[in-house]
Design a protein around this motif. Sequence first.
Motif, PDB file in Angstrom:
ATOM      1  N   LEU A 116       0.806  -1.226   0.000  1.00 29.97           N
ATOM      2  CA  LEU A 116       0.000   0.000   0.000  1.00 29.97           C
ATOM      3  C   LEU A 116       0.843   1.283   0.000  1.00 29.97           C
ATOM      4  N   PRO A 117       1.907   1.407   0.812  1.00 28.70           N
ATOM      5  CA  PRO A 117       2.715   2.613   0.778  1.00 28.70           C
ATOM      6  C   PRO A 117       3.358   2.873  -0.604  1.00 28.70           C
ATOM      7  N   ALA A 120       0.622   4.201  -2.869  1.00 29.88           N
ATOM      8  CA  ALA A 120       0.270   5.563  -2.481  1.00 29.88           C
ATOM      9  C   ALA A 120       1.313   6.568  -2.966  1.00 29.88           C
ATOM     10  N   LYS A 121       2.577   6.139  -2.939  1.00 29.68           N
ATOM     11  CA  LYS A 121       3.666   7.019  -3.389  1.00 29.68           C
ATOM     12  C   LYS A 121       3.599   7.233  -4.875  1.00 29.68           C
TER      13      LYS A 121
END
Length: 121
Positions: A116-117, A120-121
């Motif tokens: 997920l990170p 998102a980035k």
Amino acid sequence: MELIYHSGNIIQERYSIINQLGEEGSGITYAAQDLTEGTTVAIKVLSLNQLENWKKIELFERKAKILQQLEHPNIPEYLDYFQLETEENCSFYIVQQLAPGKSLASLIEAGWQPDLPTVAK
């Protein structure tokens, strides 16, 4: 959608097709070598023969005008817009700087599973 160009085809005596990058709606995007500048570019092609709706021509031309006005490090640079007519077809072209990297589809096909990170980035 039927390919309009194949590897080695020359467009407008300037752009040599390398390969197809993708297709969207009624258009196809190719990677090409700019024989004048010696750079690799992306060429988006909209063919009248493959259109289902005439409104797409207007939208394509509007997209070219908007891209011409934009200047941002995350948007590939607009380079050219032109139209070519033959007895069989009429096509419209937008030429942009080729963005580096791989397509999302090729990454996923190769097994890429981001967390997920990363997404998102």
